[in-house]
Design a protein around this motif. Structure first.
Motif, short mmCIF file in Angstrom:
data_model
loop_
_atom_site.label_atom_id
_atom_site.label_comp_id
_atom_site.label_asym_id
_atom_site.label_seq_id
_atom_site.Cartn_x
_atom_site.Cartn_y
_atom_site.Cartn_z
N PRO A 190 0.91 -1.36 -0.02
CA PRO A 190 0.10 0.22 -0.07
C PRO A 190 0.90 1.46 -0.01
N ASP A 191 2.08 1.30 0.45
CA ASP A 191 2.80 2.38 0.54
C ASP A 191 3.60 2.47 -0.71
N GLY A 192 3.60 1.59 -1.66
CA GLY A 192 4.13 1.71 -2.80
C GLY A 192 5.51 1.59 -3.13
N ARG A 193 6.12 1.30 -1.51
CA ARG A 193 7.67 1.41 -1.80
C ARG A 193 8.30 -0.12 -1.82
N ARG A 194 7.26 -1.06 -1.65
CA ARG A 194 7.95 -2.36 -1.78
C ARG A 194 6.81 -3.24 -2.72
N LEU A 195 7.66 -4.27 -3.19
CA LEU A 195 6.99 -5.31 -4.13
C LEU A 195 6.90 -6.53 -3.37
N SER A 196 5.35 -7.01 -3.43
CA SER A 196 5.21 -8.25 -2.62
C SER A 196 5.02 -9.70 -3.57
N CYS A 197 6.17 -10.18 -3.38
CA CYS A 197 6.52 -11.44 -4.49
C CYS A 197 5.48 -12.16 -4.61
N PRO A 198 5.04 -12.67 -5.53
CA PRO A 198 3.89 -13.53 -5.87
C PRO A 198 3.93 -14.96 -5.41
N TRP A 199 5.33 -15.42 -5.38
CA TRP A 199 5.33 -16.82 -4.99
C TRP A 199 5.07 -16.90 -3.43
N HIS A 200 5.97 -16.28 -2.45
CA HIS A 200 5.73 -16.52 -1.07
C HIS A 200 5.27 -15.34 -0.27
N GLY A 201 5.16 -14.23 -1.06
CA GLY A 201 4.89 -12.83 -0.48
C GLY A 201 5.96 -12.18 0.47
N THR A 202 7.09 -12.61 0.08
CA THR A 202 8.10 -11.75 0.57
C THR A 202 7.90 -9.97 -0.04
N LYS A 203 8.29 -9.16 0.98
CA LYS A 203 8.26 -7.83 0.42
C LYS A 203 9.62 -7.28 0.09
N VAL A 204 9.83 -7.17 -1.05
CA VAL A 204 11.23 -6.59 -1.64
C VAL A 204 11.06 -5.11 -1.71
N GLY A 205 12.04 -4.34 -1.15
CA GLY A 205 12.02 -2.87 -1.10
C GLY A 205 12.44 -2.48 -2.68
N VAL A 206 11.70 -1.64 -3.17
CA VAL A 206 12.25 -1.01 -4.39
C VAL A 206 13.54 -0.59 -4.63
N ALA A 207 14.01 -0.07 -3.27
CA ALA A 207 15.24 0.62 -3.37
C ALA A 207 16.30 -0.74 -3.49
N ALA A 208 16.05 -1.96 -3.12
CA ALA A 208 16.84 -3.14 -3.03
C ALA A 208 16.86 -3.70 -4.42
N VAL A 209 15.62 -3.68 -5.27
CA VAL A 209 15.36 -4.29 -6.55
C VAL A 209 16.13 -3.14 -7.55
N ARG A 210 16.34 -2.08 -7.16
CA ARG A 210 17.11 -1.03 -8.16
C ARG A 210 18.52 -1.42 -8.16
N ARG A 211 18.90 -2.14 -7.00
CA ARG A 211 20.41 -2.18 -7.13
C ARG A 211 20.82 -3.15 -8.17
N SER A 212 19.60 -4.05 -8.81
CA SER A 212 19.94 -4.99 -9.60
C SER A 212 20.00 -4.23 -11.15
N ARG A 213 19.76 -2.79 -11.25
CA ARG A 213 19.39 -2.28 -12.46
C ARG A 213 20.82 -2.28 -13.56
N LEU A 214 20.59 -2.39 -14.66
CA LEU A 214 21.43 -2.16 -15.66
C LEU A 214 21.57 -0.73 -16.06
N PRO A 215 22.68 -0.30 -16.14
CA PRO A 215 22.92 1.23 -16.72
C PRO A 215 22.23 1.39 -18.17
N MET A 216 21.41 2.57 -18.04
CA MET A 216 20.64 2.83 -19.15
C MET A 216 20.73 4.31 -19.56
N VAL A 217 20.65 4.73 -20.76
CA VAL A 217 20.79 6.01 -21.00
C VAL A 217 19.32 6.17 -22.01
N ARG A 218 18.55 7.33 -21.67
CA ARG A 218 17.36 7.35 -22.46
C ARG A 218 17.26 8.52 -23.25
N SER A 219 16.85 8.64 -24.44
CA SER A 219 16.42 9.90 -25.18
C SER A 219 15.00 9.26 -25.89
#
Ligand code: FES
Ligand SMILES: [Fe+2]
Ligand SMILES: [Fe+2]
Lengths: 474, 122
Positions: B52-81
């Motif tokens: 509800p606070d929008g800051r975490r993702l609730s995994c569909p498999w076992h309901g672990t709540k993973v912080g968006v901040a933690a998920v972001r750490r896996s991001r690939l470098p990306m440049v947009r135009s």
């Protein structure tokens, strides 16, 4: 759900005799059955009348053992089983096990045997008056609380207490004089289900039944290790068996499945094969998954106490972790989910599944405890046999055993004395390299319901079996 | 040398690099390409719903709540135009690469039927 049958007792009877007479269901000389998942000796049918359902008092009787073996064979013939050494090692048996004739006979005998084996569940426990969703929730939480696993503050099943002292049956195993044999017997009972783990569940994956179908699939996905063979629960179970020197081929220990283990595993196959049982099944699975996490933590502690560092108990650790999730997922999404979706019509069935499971767990625990107590004290039961020899009844049945005679295990429906008239006989009461040796003149007391098999340890042995009145507590 | 791909975000939201899947996650108005892999058992976070606070993702498999901040750490470098994005693939990745469009639930508003369940993570 009630079990119905259209076959008459006599047609069931003759079909059953023909089913049991199949080569793959006949006893072989070997005590352990190596590398062939189709070889499943049933044992002599005798004069059994399977048309009258077994009562709870007859739960550990020879009828339930025989019916349990037949039903196990019947259910597993719709699973794919292959010998580890390759199909060529058992191609004829594969053809027979899955062939038209055996399947046709199977389908004729199964309904009658299910009625025989499972009807007592309906009579044994009065169904508690649970009708509404709120009542179901309160009932379930009271039941798991009573079973020692009350919900935590969030209303879900509790995390595991890894430091909990070993207690109950797990403690009884560690206290045996032969703890490794007792622990192995426990692993063998688990193997009946764990080597094909979640195959009963797989029968409920197909079809179209809403959100609950997807929720069950998530659990199945864990059981099957996300498609990674090494992570499949049955695979890590094999590693646990292998680490303590036990065979990993399916049903190698066929002769050592206790009656209660067969009935318990068959129950889940029954409810998933006959889809009228799906509500009972979902509730039964919920109750088990909720209790498994701590249960397997305790099993792991027992195994480490018995075998020390050499046991690979990853299987126990995995369940101590993932079944915390499965307990919550089944409770919220299957048990309550089905009750919400289908209303009060199905709640009594859900409750039955839990009541059945409680009873089967209790009866199974008593059977196992009695078996290890007896198998651990065969010397004392040989002394008791000698003391009781004069009190035996006049119903002697004598047989001759040779080392190559077909071997099968069975149970007696009354306390019996087994007397060796000549030669020597090995008594197999659990899977061991060192069976109990009876010499000429020895008399062994075999209490009713105790699983055992006899094998000649001399070129020929004559054995007489007589009934003895139960005037003691064995 | 690092490998680079160009993807059109108006058509594609998912990149497969060998067996690893990355999806476009909306992290506060910014689109980032994050790994579709729950730290618990590898569940598909692209199919997670937000808490509800929008800051975490609730995994569909076992309901672990993973912080968006933690998920972001896996991001690939990306440049947009505009809709065009230049993505730098992980080092040493000579695995086959493909781009697709898949359903992503993680960018929807929080699930109103969300039950507070499961463990915390990240
Ligand atoms: S895999 Fe995400 S919660 Fe288990
Ligand atoms: Fe499992
Ligand atoms: Fe489980």
């Amino acid at each position: 759900m009630t079990v119905t049958t259209t076959a008459t007792a006599t047609t069931t009877g003759s079909a059953l005799a023909r089913y049991c007479a199949q080569r793959i269901f006949q006893p072989v000389p070997d005590v352990l059955i190596a590398g062939n998942p189709f070889l499943r000796p049933i044992g002599p049918l005798g004069e059994h009348d399977f048309s009258v359902p077994a009562t709870e008092a007859e739960f550990l009787g020879s009828g339930q053992l025989l019916a349990g073996r037949v039903l196990c064979n019947a259910y597993e013939s719709d699973m794919i089983l292959l010998p580890p050494a390759g199909l060529a090692s058992a191609k004829d048996d594969f053809d027979l096990f899955y062939g038209d004739e055996v399947r046709a006979l199977r389908d004729r005998v199964r309904p009658g045997l299910e009625r025989y084996a499972f009807s007592f569940l309906d009579d044994a426990v009065p169904a508690p008056p649970v009708r509404t969703l709120d009542e179901l929730q309160a009932y379930f939480l009271a039941e798991v609380g009573g079973a020692g696993a009350p919900a935590d503050a969030s209303g879900s099943n509790p995390a595991v207490d890894a430091a909990a002292p070993v207690s109950g049956t797990m403690k009884a195993i560690t206290e045996c004089r032969h703890p490794e044999e007792a622990a192995a017997l426990h692993l063998i009972q688990l193997a009946l289900d764990a080597l094909t783990e979640a195959s009963a569940m797989a029968r409920n994956l197909g079809g179209s039944y809403g959100v609950e179908q997807s929720e069950l699939f998530k659990i199945f996905n864990d059981e099957f290790g996300y498609g990674v063979y090494g992570a499949k629960h049955s695979t890590i179970f094999k590693e646990m068996l292998a680490s303590v020197g036990l065979r990993t081929d399916l049903h190698a220990y066929w002769n050592f499945y206790l009656t209660s283990s067969l009935v318990g595993v068959n129950y889940f196959n029954w409810l998933t094969e006959d889809h009228r049982g799906m509500f009972r099944y979902m509730a039964a699975v919920t109750y088990l998954e909720w209790l498994f996490a701590q249960g397997f933590a305790d099993t792991g502690a027992m195994l480490r106490a018995v075998y020390g560092d050499r046991v690979d108990a990853k299987y126990c650790d995995e369940h101590a972790h993932i079944d915390v999730h499965h307990g919550r997922m089944t409770y919220e999404n299957l048990l309550l989910g089905l009750a919400r979706a289908h209303g009060e019509l199905v709640i009594p069935e859900l409750v039955r599944g839990i009541e059945d499971t409680k009873l089967l767990l209790r009866l199974g625990d008593a059977d196992f405890r009695a078996q290890i107590a007896w198998a651990d004290a065969l010397d004392a039961h040989t002394e008791a046999g000698a003391a009781l020899a004069t009190a035996a009844m006049d119903d002697a049945v004598t047989g001759t055993l040779r080392p190559g005679s077909p071997f099968s295990t069975g149970v007696y429906d009354a306390d019996r004395l087994v007397e060796v008239e000549s030669g020597e006989v090995d008594v197999h009461a659990w899977a061991t390299q060192n069976p109990h040796r009876l010499g000429t003149g020895d008399v062994l007391l075999v209490p009713r319901g105790r699983l055992h098999g006899l094998k000649a340890a001399s070129p020929e042995a004559r054995v007489t079996v007589r009934t003895v009145e139960r005037t003691f507590d064995a | 040398m690092a490998r680079v791909i160009v993807m059109d975000l108006s058509r594609h939201n998912t990149v497969m690099v060998g067996h690893d899947r990355y999806f476009v996650l909306d992290t506060g108005g910014r689109a980032e390409l994050v790994r579709d892999h729950c730290p618990h058992r590898g569940g598909p976070l692209s199919l997670a719903r937000r808490t509800p606070d929008g800051r975490r993702l609730s995994c569909p498999w076992h309901g672990t709540k993973v912080g968006v901040a933690a998920v972001r750490r896996s991001r690939l470098p990306m440049v947009r135009s505009g809709d065009e994005a230049l993505v730098v693939l992980p080092d040493g990745a000579d695995a086959p690469v493909s781009v697709t469009h898949r359903e992503i639930l993680a960018n929807l508003p929080p699930d109103p039927t969300h039950h507070d369940e499961g463990a915390e993570h990240g």
